[in-house]
Design a protein around this motif. Structure first.
Motif, PDB file in Angstrom:
ATOM      1  N   GLU A 169      -3.906  -7.636  -1.440  1.00 53.77           N
ATOM      2  CA  GLU A 169      -4.999  -7.147  -2.293  1.00 53.77           C
ATOM      3  C   GLU A 169      -4.693  -7.415  -3.768  1.00 53.77           C
ATOM      4  O   GLU A 169      -3.523  -7.492  -4.159  1.00 53.77           O
ATOM      5  CB  GLU A 169      -5.210  -5.651  -2.042  1.00 53.77           C
ATOM      6  N   ASP A 203       0.842   2.563   9.287  1.00 57.98           N
ATOM      7  CA  ASP A 203      -0.172   2.362  10.330  1.00 57.98           C
ATOM      8  C   ASP A 203       0.198   1.285  11.348  1.00 57.98           C
ATOM      9  O   ASP A 203      -0.279   1.314  12.483  1.00 57.98           O
ATOM     10  CB  ASP A 203      -1.507   1.935   9.693  1.00 57.98           C
ATOM     11  N   LYS A 247     -13.962  10.051  -0.149  1.00 58.72           N
ATOM     12  CA  LYS A 247     -14.111  11.408  -0.700  1.00 58.72           C
ATOM     13  C   LYS A 247     -14.480  11.314  -2.177  1.00 58.72           C
ATOM     14  O   LYS A 247     -15.493  10.733  -2.525  1.00 58.72           O
ATOM     15  CB  LYS A 247     -12.804  12.199  -0.469  1.00 58.72           C
ATOM     16  N   ARG A 294      -5.739   5.513   0.217  1.00 60.18           N
ATOM     17  CA  ARG A 294      -7.098   5.306   0.733  1.00 60.18           C
ATOM     18  C   ARG A 294      -7.933   6.584   0.913  1.00 60.18           C
ATOM     19  O   ARG A 294      -9.165   6.513   0.895  1.00 60.18           O
ATOM     20  CB  ARG A 294      -7.036   4.512   2.049  1.00 60.18           C
ATOM     21  N   ARG A 337     -12.369   0.153   3.958  1.00 62.05           N
ATOM     22  CA  ARG A 337     -10.910   0.176   4.056  1.00 62.05           C
ATOM     23  C   ARG A 337     -10.279   0.010   2.673  1.00 62.05           C
ATOM     24  O   ARG A 337      -9.267   0.612   2.381  1.00 62.05           O
ATOM     25  CB  ARG A 337     -10.438  -0.949   4.989  1.00 62.05           C
ATOM     26  N   SER A 385       0.863  -1.176   0.000  1.00 57.34           N
ATOM     27  CA  SER A 385       0.000   0.000   0.000  1.00 57.34           C
ATOM     28  C   SER A 385       0.901   1.228   0.000  1.00 57.34           C
ATOM     29  O   SER A 385       2.005   1.174  -0.548  1.00 57.34           O
ATOM     30  CB  SER A 385      -0.921  -0.068   1.224  1.00 57.34           C
ATOM     31  N   PHE A 416      -5.071  15.214   7.373  1.00 54.03           N
ATOM     32  CA  PHE A 416      -6.042  16.132   6.790  1.00 54.03           C
ATOM     33  C   PHE A 416      -7.385  15.431   6.685  1.00 54.03           C
ATOM     34  O   PHE A 416      -7.469  14.204   6.749  1.00 54.03           O
ATOM     35  CB  PHE A 416      -5.585  16.589   5.388  1.00 54.03           C
TER      36      PHE A 416
HETATM   37  C1  LIG Z   1     -11.313   5.226   3.729  1.00 59.17           C
HETATM   38  C2  LIG Z   1     -10.082   5.866   4.297  1.00 59.17           C
HETATM   39  C3  LIG Z   1      -9.900   7.239   4.208  1.00 59.17           C
HETATM   40  C4  LIG Z   1      -8.764   7.837   4.748  1.00 59.17           C
HETATM   41  N1  LIG Z   1      -8.625   9.197   4.672  1.00 59.17           N
HETATM   42  C5  LIG Z   1      -7.540   9.779   5.218  1.00 59.17           C
HETATM   43  C6  LIG Z   1      -7.401  11.198   5.184  1.00 59.17           C
HETATM   44  O1  LIG Z   1      -8.254  11.918   4.686  1.00 59.17           O
HETATM   45  N2  LIG Z   1      -6.296  11.750   5.738  1.00 59.17           N
HETATM   46  C7  LIG Z   1      -5.325  11.000   6.319  1.00 59.17           C
HETATM   47  O2  LIG Z   1      -4.335  11.558   6.804  1.00 59.17           O
HETATM   48  N3  LIG Z   1      -5.425   9.638   6.374  1.00 59.17           N
HETATM   49  C8  LIG Z   1      -6.519   9.018   5.844  1.00 59.17           C
HETATM   50  N4  LIG Z   1      -6.641   7.654   5.903  1.00 59.17           N
HETATM   51  C9  LIG Z   1      -5.591   6.856   6.545  1.00 59.17           C
HETATM   52  C10 LIG Z   1      -4.505   6.400   5.546  1.00 59.17           C
HETATM   53  O3  LIG Z   1      -5.099   5.947   4.368  1.00 59.17           O
HETATM   54  C11 LIG Z   1      -3.668   5.296   6.178  1.00 59.17           C
HETATM   55  O4  LIG Z   1      -2.951   5.889   7.241  1.00 59.17           O
HETATM   56  C12 LIG Z   1      -2.716   4.659   5.169  1.00 59.17           C
HETATM   57  O5  LIG Z   1      -3.431   3.944   4.216  1.00 59.17           O
HETATM   58  C13 LIG Z   1      -1.739   3.718   5.864  1.00 59.17           C
HETATM   59  O6  LIG Z   1      -0.947   3.134   4.901  1.00 59.17           O
HETATM   60  P1  LIG Z   1      -0.118   1.808   5.186  1.00 59.17           P
HETATM   61  O7  LIG Z   1       0.642   1.557   3.917  1.00 59.17           O
HETATM   62  O8  LIG Z   1       0.616   1.926   6.455  1.00 59.17           O
HETATM   63  O9  LIG Z   1      -1.201   0.652   5.455  1.00 59.17           O
HETATM   64  P2  LIG Z   1      -2.492   0.174   4.670  1.00 59.17           P
HETATM   65  O10 LIG Z   1      -2.984   1.246   3.765  1.00 59.17           O
HETATM   66  O11 LIG Z   1      -3.426  -0.390   5.674  1.00 59.17           O
HETATM   67  O12 LIG Z   1      -1.980  -1.016   3.779  1.00 59.17           O
HETATM   68  C14 LIG Z   1      -1.478  -2.212   4.282  1.00 59.17           C
HETATM   69  C15 LIG Z   1      -1.496  -3.240   3.160  1.00 59.17           C
HETATM   70  O13 LIG Z   1      -0.849  -4.409   3.622  1.00 59.17           O
HETATM   71  C16 LIG Z   1      -1.557  -5.530   3.150  1.00 59.17           C
HETATM   72  N5  LIG Z   1      -1.244  -6.669   4.046  1.00 59.17           N
HETATM   73  C17 LIG Z   1      -1.526  -6.777   5.353  1.00 59.17           C
HETATM   74  N6  LIG Z   1      -1.068  -7.950   5.851  1.00 59.17           N
HETATM   75  C18 LIG Z   1      -0.478  -8.591   4.805  1.00 59.17           C
HETATM   76  C19 LIG Z   1       0.178  -9.840   4.685  1.00 59.17           C
HETATM   77  N7  LIG Z   1       0.320 -10.659   5.714  1.00 59.17           N
HETATM   78  N8  LIG Z   1       0.651 -10.202   3.458  1.00 59.17           N
HETATM   79  C20 LIG Z   1       0.521  -9.354   2.409  1.00 59.17           C
HETATM   80  N9  LIG Z   1      -0.088  -8.148   2.479  1.00 59.17           N
HETATM   81  C21 LIG Z   1      -0.585  -7.774   3.656  1.00 59.17           C
HETATM   82  C22 LIG Z   1      -3.001  -5.097   3.220  1.00 59.17           C
HETATM   83  O14 LIG Z   1      -3.817  -5.896   2.418  1.00 59.17           O
HETATM   84  C23 LIG Z   1      -2.919  -3.655   2.757  1.00 59.17           C
HETATM   85  O15 LIG Z   1      -3.054  -3.551   1.372  1.00 59.17           O
HETATM   86  C24 LIG Z   1      -7.780   7.033   5.391  1.00 59.17           C
HETATM   87  C25 LIG Z   1      -7.978   5.644   5.493  1.00 59.17           C
HETATM   88  C26 LIG Z   1      -9.117   5.058   4.965  1.00 59.17           C
HETATM   89  C27 LIG Z   1      -9.319   3.584   5.098  1.00 59.17           C
END
Ligand SMILES: Cc1cc2nc3c(=O)[nH]c(=O)nc-3n(C[C@H](O)[C@H](O)[C@H](O)COP(=O)(O)OP(=O)(O)OC[C@H]3O[C@@H](n4cnc5c(N)ncnc54)[C@H](O)[C@@H]3O)c2cc1C
Length: 412
Positions: free
Chosen positions: A37, A277, A49, A44, A130, A12, A323
């Motif tokens: 995925e 996250d 939005k 995300r 999500r 992601s 934001f």
């Molecule tokens: C609907 C929505 C709206 C948002 N709006 C805002 C906003 O307006 N402003 C803001 O600041 N933040 C917002 N956020 C928060 C922001 O999107 C997240 O902080 C960000 O997506 C975190 O990114 P990440 O890469 O750490 O984790 P994630 O986006 O959670 O991605 C983790 C990925 O790892 C994969 N994964 C997990 N375990 C495994 C495994 N064992 N093997 C393989 N793959 C795996 C998952 O499938 C996922 O695709 C929003 C979140 C959502 C859900």
């Protein structure tokens, strides 16, 4: 040619930006980016939005354009889940039984929505948001109109509610707190957002929990804790997220509210790092671990972890930032405030164009600019300075913020 293999689990924002950084810094070993995925990495925020409302193309949500990963020789393994990691072997195991050895491993496994456990929670048409797949299903629901009950007035619930309202649906929001996000921002900002929603025609049932979802196969009404039955066509639950740290826990890494990592984003196993996250990262400015569930953290911490994988000096100390956009109200929040003694407003609070500052002993801990732009860097400079501030000047829009910051940086 380096023979090293760097694996990133979680395709992601944090993972994709880390992979980009590795190549950008000239790493010429193997980069494997593995994600559960079926999609290439996407962001995300659009899912509550513009994309949800059908106002932007899917393509705009992706972190990189089609072909990026191939061009940069990043092996993107989509639709594959890592089921185990072994930092000692060292290797990861995939759900198809394959095992891959690594020199460095980055976990960017993100967070999962918390599920509500009340009777009827598994009925059809009770949604979470999500993933792009979740959002696509909800886009279709928005097309059919009707009445939605949103459970939770946090950011996800509030943004979904605003978008549904903008699409013309009837919307009821249920939250056990007296005001939206009251615990995090206090009563003033909670009341501001309550009023924004009410002005847009949302029914707010605050101070009410959900006791049950009722219906025959699919949800038809939501029963609240005071016994109200709210008829609906579907429901959306946004009651927070939990870090996906099970892989790390099973591997014996230190886990406490996410994967515990130091300021270099290294876990308790030196060859395994975490970002985004899922990471509860020691923050040098705050002197404690902080887990941040926001876009900017994933965007910046992923690349920082990549630099640490390359043994470059890293101390991740960005001021937390996020934001949110709801209707015509855009805001940015910088900082980290858990206890404060006053909230100081600057600007037009009633007109919805202001900056709120959370202060403790006259030091700025956090700031939220609402429909006021190009100020978050000043807000962050005020936070970073840790200096006591003239509250009258801070609340006076005629005293330029950059002047306040300038005074702080020149020490006067
Ligand atoms: C609907 C929505 C709206 C948002 N709006 C805002 C906003 O307006 N402003 C803001 O600041 N933040 C917002 N956020 C928060 C922001 O999107 C997240 O902080 C960000 O997506 C975190 O990114 P990440 O890469 O750490 O984790 P994630 O986006 O959670 O991605 C983790 C990925 O790892 C994969 N994964 C997990 N375990 C495994 C495994 N064992 N093997 C393989 N793959 C795996 C998952 O499938 C996922 O695709 C929003 C979140 C959502 C859900």
């Amino acid at each position: 040619m380096s023979k090293r293999t760097f694996i990133i689990v979680g395709a992601s924002l944090a993972g994709a930006k880390a992979a980009e950084e590795l190549r950008g810094r000239g790493f010429d070993g193997r980069v494997v980016l593995i994600g559960s995925e079926p999609e290439r990495p996407y962001e995300r925020p659009p899912l509550t939005k513009d994309y949800l409302r059908g106002e932007s193309e899917r393509e705009k949500a992706y972190v990189h354009e089609q072909g990026f990963y191939e061009r940069h020789e990043i092996e993107l393994v989509m639709g594959s889940t890592v089921t185990a990691i072994d930092p000692n072997a060292p290797r990861v195991t995939l759900d198809d039984g394959r095992a891959l050895g690594f020199d460095r491993l980055l976990l960017t496994t993100g967070a999962d929505p918390r599920h509500i456990s009340v009777p009827g929670a598994d009925l059809d048409r009770v949604y979470y948001v999500r993933t792009l797949a979740d959002c696509d299903a909800l886009r279709e629901r928005l097309d059919t109109g009707g009445h939605v009950v949103v459970v939770g007035a946090g950011w996800i619930g509030s943004e979904f509610a605003a978008s549904a309202r903008q699409r013309g649906l009837e919307v009821t929001v249920v939250d056990p707190l007296a005001l939206p996000n009251e615990r995090i921002f206090g009563a003033e900002i909670g009341a501001f957002y309550r009023d924004v929603h009410a002005q847009h025609g949302i029914e707010l049932l605050l101070g009410e929990g959900v006791d049950a979802f009722e219906g025959d196969g699919a949800v038809a009404r939501v029963r609240t804790s005071s016994g109200k039955a709210v008829e609906c066509d579907f429901a959306v639950v946004g009651i927070g997220v939990a870090p996906r740290a099970q892989l790390a826990r099973d591997a014996g890494l230190q886990v406490d509210n996410g994967i515990l990592v130091g300021e270099k984003l290294q876990s308790s196993a030196p060859n395994v790092l975490a970002a985004g996250d899922v990471a509860n990262a020691f923050h040098p400015f705050y002197g404690q671990p902080i887990r941040i569930e926001h876009w900017a953290n994933a965007l910046n911490q992923g690349p920082a972890a990549a630099r640490a994988m390359l043994s470059e000096p890293v101390s991740y100390d960005r001021i937390p930032y996020f934001f949110s956009d709801q209707y015509e109200v855009g805001m940015e929040y910088s900082g980290y405030a858990t206890e404060w003694d006053e909230v100081v407003f600057r600007g037009d609070r009633d007109g919805g164009e202001f900056i709120a500052f959370w202060l403790r002993e006259r030091r700025v801990l956090a700031g939220m600019n609402v429909n006021v732009w190009d100020v978050h860097e000043h807000v962050q400079a005020l936070i970073r300075s840790r200096r006591t501030i003239d509250v009258a000047a801070l609340s006076d829009p005629d005293t330029p913020l950059d002047l306040l910051v300038g005074e702080l940086t020149t020490g006067s």
